[in-house]
Design an enzyme around this catalytic site. Structure first.
Site, PDB file in Angstrom:
ATOM      1  N   ARG A  81      27.250  39.738  49.126  1.00 36.96           N
ATOM      2  CA  ARG A  81      27.906  38.467  48.751  1.00 36.96           C
ATOM      3  C   ARG A  81      28.394  37.803  50.048  1.00 36.96           C
ATOM      4  NH1 ARG A  81      31.724  38.342  43.708  1.00 36.96           N
ATOM      5  NH2 ARG A  81      31.074  36.152  43.826  1.00 36.96           N
TER       6      ARG A  81
ATOM      7  N   ASN B 203      38.466  29.741  47.679  1.00 32.97           N
ATOM      8  CA  ASN B 203      38.666  30.551  46.477  1.00 32.97           C
ATOM      9  C   ASN B 203      37.680  30.073  45.403  1.00 32.97           C
ATOM     10  OD1 ASN B 203      40.165  32.635  45.072  1.00 32.97           O
ATOM     11  ND2 ASN B 203      41.049  31.024  43.819  1.00 32.97           N
ATOM     12  N   LYS B 204      37.767  30.690  44.254  1.00 36.26           N
ATOM     13  CA  LYS B 204      36.830  30.404  43.161  1.00 36.26           C
ATOM     14  C   LYS B 204      36.705  28.904  42.910  1.00 36.26           C
ATOM     15  CE  LYS B 204      34.829  32.754  41.432  1.00 36.26           C
ATOM     16  NZ  LYS B 204      33.442  32.990  41.882  1.00 36.26           N
TER      17      LYS B 204
ATOM     18  N   ASP C 146      39.366  34.187  48.800  1.00 29.22           N
ATOM     19  CA  ASP C 146      38.284  35.033  49.316  1.00 29.22           C
ATOM     20  C   ASP C 146      38.170  34.954  50.827  1.00 29.22           C
ATOM     21  OD1 ASP C 146      37.607  34.234  46.418  1.00 29.22           O
ATOM     22  OD2 ASP C 146      36.458  36.055  46.827  1.00 29.22           O
TER      23      ASP C 146
ATOM     24  N   GLN D 247      36.015  34.350  34.636  1.00 30.79           N
ATOM     25  CA  GLN D 247      36.887  35.446  35.091  1.00 30.79           C
ATOM     26  C   GLN D 247      38.306  35.310  34.532  1.00 30.79           C
ATOM     27  OE1 GLN D 247      34.726  33.828  37.041  1.00 30.79           O
ATOM     28  NE2 GLN D 247      34.036  35.054  38.773  1.00 30.79           N
TER      29      GLN D 247
ATOM     30  N   ARG E 281      34.073  42.934  41.486  1.00 30.61           N
ATOM     31  CA  ARG E 281      34.172  41.613  42.107  1.00 30.61           C
ATOM     32  C   ARG E 281      35.635  41.414  42.498  1.00 30.61           C
ATOM     33  NH1 ARG E 281      37.829  40.388  39.224  1.00 30.61           N
ATOM     34  NH2 ARG E 281      37.705  38.289  40.034  1.00 30.61           N
ATOM     35  N   GLY E 282      35.905  40.272  43.130  1.00 31.34           N
ATOM     36  CA  GLY E 282      37.237  40.065  43.696  1.00 31.34           C
ATOM     37  C   GLY E 282      37.200  40.560  45.136  1.00 31.34           C
ATOM     38  N   ALA E 283      37.727  39.743  46.035  1.00 31.86           N
ATOM     39  CA  ALA E 283      37.523  40.005  47.462  1.00 31.86           C
ATOM     40  C   ALA E 283      37.941  41.419  47.899  1.00 31.86           C
ATOM     41  CB  ALA E 283      38.235  38.928  48.276  1.00 31.86           C
TER      42      ALA E 283
HETATM   43  O1  MRU Z   1      33.355  35.670  42.241  1.00 35.56           O
HETATM   44  P1  MRU Z   1      34.547  36.574  42.139  1.00 35.56           P
HETATM   45  O2  MRU Z   1      34.940  36.919  40.749  1.00 35.56           O
HETATM   46  O3  MRU Z   1      34.406  37.801  43.030  1.00 35.56           O
HETATM   47  O4  MRU Z   1      35.707  35.691  42.758  1.00 35.56           O
HETATM   48  C1  MRU Z   1      37.010  36.191  42.832  1.00 35.56           C
HETATM   49  C2  MRU Z   1      37.978  35.203  43.283  1.00 35.56           C
HETATM   50  O5  MRU Z   1      37.664  34.075  43.603  1.00 35.56           O
HETATM   51  C3  MRU Z   1      39.392  35.667  43.414  1.00 35.56           C
HETATM   52  O6  MRU Z   1      40.269  34.628  43.119  1.00 35.56           O
HETATM   53  C4  MRU Z   1      39.572  36.108  44.861  1.00 35.56           C
HETATM   54  O7  MRU Z   1      38.694  37.141  45.191  1.00 35.56           O
HETATM   55  C5  MRU Z   1      40.937  36.519  45.178  1.00 35.56           C
HETATM   56  S1  MRU Z   1      41.265  38.035  44.361  1.00 35.56           S
HETATM   57  C6  MRU Z   1      42.303  38.999  44.936  1.00 35.56           C
END
Ligand code: MRU
Length: 365
Positions: A90, A251-252, A241, A200, A53-55
């Site tokens: 996603r 973002n999250k 993201d 996270q 996970r993470g963009a």
């Molecule tokens: O749902 P996730 O864990 O994939 O979400 C991740 C985030 O929101 C991060 O903050 C985002 O991807 C930036 S990471 C480099």
């Protein structure tokens, strides 16, 4: 980055020449488990279930997914099927589409027999680009830390979710400047939002900061505003993201509330991002960015280690209560102090972004 002294990335080629390995992030922080992906279905499943996970890491994994698909069948149909399957995993992080578009543009003009090798090389190049990009973000962000440290000695930084090396191929986005500041000997302490419902922050950010020896404290998601009111946060840094042409930042979930609190308390609020996270086709983040809605079970249940060392899942809500699980929110550009890109820090605005990406002038939406 290192785990117990051993350097790791989040995704790396398998020794069999036909797979890639990942760290299963659903098992952290309680167990460190690596997994092998061999097929496009493996890659899609790893993204959907958030083993990765993470963009940026989603994009890198999808790129290898294209390689797997083309190795099995290098036809145009197979290319299209893999692209669509991976894109559907996603909806919010634009890096996914960016990586898939880059892969498709690279392999589509080639004869079928050359496609798999080219796809492998392009996936590896995407990973190398990400590492270099995050390293550059770290270097630019480091200057913000040096400026604060030179005035008051220490730096108290708040972050949300996980935008560390686990969210990228290496280094991270928001955490890259933190690692560099720490490594440069600055006195840095990180307030880590737990980041409900998937935690996270508590599970991943705290784990990776701890492994690197960066002082940090996990806080409940609602604590940041209180800390800011009491002068205990010098700056906030988060990842993103998807960032729009106008500098809105998706973002999250919960990032927006932190930005509001930071604005009210005059705490600088920075967003760290690679070029692959900018969606040049979107202007208004609130109106245009699709927000992922995940299973309510992520909210109603929690997994952790009990006192006997067993990993258990428990329900934390009243049985029968419905739960809504919106995974991201949008922070309007006006609440963002600056964007930390691999090319330098800019204003969260169209002019700001074009000042660091001048080649986009006249081409953005
Ligand atoms: O749902 P996730 O864990 O994939 O979400 C991740 C985030 O929101 C991060 O903050 C985002 O991807 C930036 S990471 C480099």
């Amino acid at each position: 980055m290192k785990i117990d002294g051993k350097p790791y990335r989040t995704i790396w080629p398998g020794s069999d020449g036909a797979s890639v390995e990942i760290i299963d992030q659903t098992r952290l922080p309680h167990e460190f488990v690596t997994l092998r992906l061999r097929t496009v279905d493996d890659a899609a499943r790893a993204i959907t279930t958030m083993q990765v996970r993470g963009a940026p890491l989603i994009g890198a994994t999808a790129a290898y997914g294209m390689w797997f698909a083309l190795r099995a069948d290098a036809s145009d149909d197979s290319l299209t099927r893999a692209y669509e399957k991976l894109l559907a995993t996603r909806p919010t992080a634009i890096n996914l589409r960016w990586a898939l578009d880059r892969m498709r543009a690279r392999v589509r003009p080639l004869p079928a027999k050359e496609r798999a090798a080219a796809a492998y090389a392009e996936s590896a190049a995407i990973c190398e680009d990400d590492v270099a990009t995050c390293h550059a973000i770290g270097k630019h962000g480091l200057k913000l830390f040096q400026a604060i440290a030179s005035k008051k000695g220490d730096v108290q930084v708040l972050t949300h979710c996980n935008a560390g090396w686990l969210a990228t191929v290496d280094w991270g986005t928001a955490l890259a400047p933190i690692y560099m500041a720490h490594d440069a000997g600055l006195k840095v302490h990180v307030w880590v939002d737990e980041t409900r419902p998937r935690n996270q922050g508590a599970s991943l950010t705290a784990w990776e900061l701890g492994r690197h020896g960066v002082p940090h404290t996990v806080i409940a998601d609602n604590v940041g505003g209180h800390l800011m009111q009491h002068g205990r946060v010098d700056l906030c840094i988060v990842g993103t993201d998807r960032t729009t042409v106008c500098g809105d930042v998706c973002n999250k979930i919960g990032t927006y509330l932190k930005a509001l609190a930071a604005h009210d308390n005059r705490v600088p609020f920075y967003v760290a991002l690679p070029h692959s996270t900018i969606d040049w086709t979107v202007r208004d983040g609130v109106a245009e960015i699709p927000i992922e809605e995940r299973s309510g079970r992520e909210l109603t249940h929690m997994t952790g280690r009990d006192e006997d060392g067993n990993i258990v899942t428990i329900q934390v809500t009243s049985p029968g209560s419905p739960a809504a699980n919106f995974a991201f929110d949008v922070t309007p550009a006006r609440l963002v102090t600056g964007l930390i890109t691999e090319r330098g820090v800019c204003q969260a605005s169209e002019e700001g972004l074009l000042s660091v990406y001048p080649e986009r002038r006249g081409k953005a939406a």
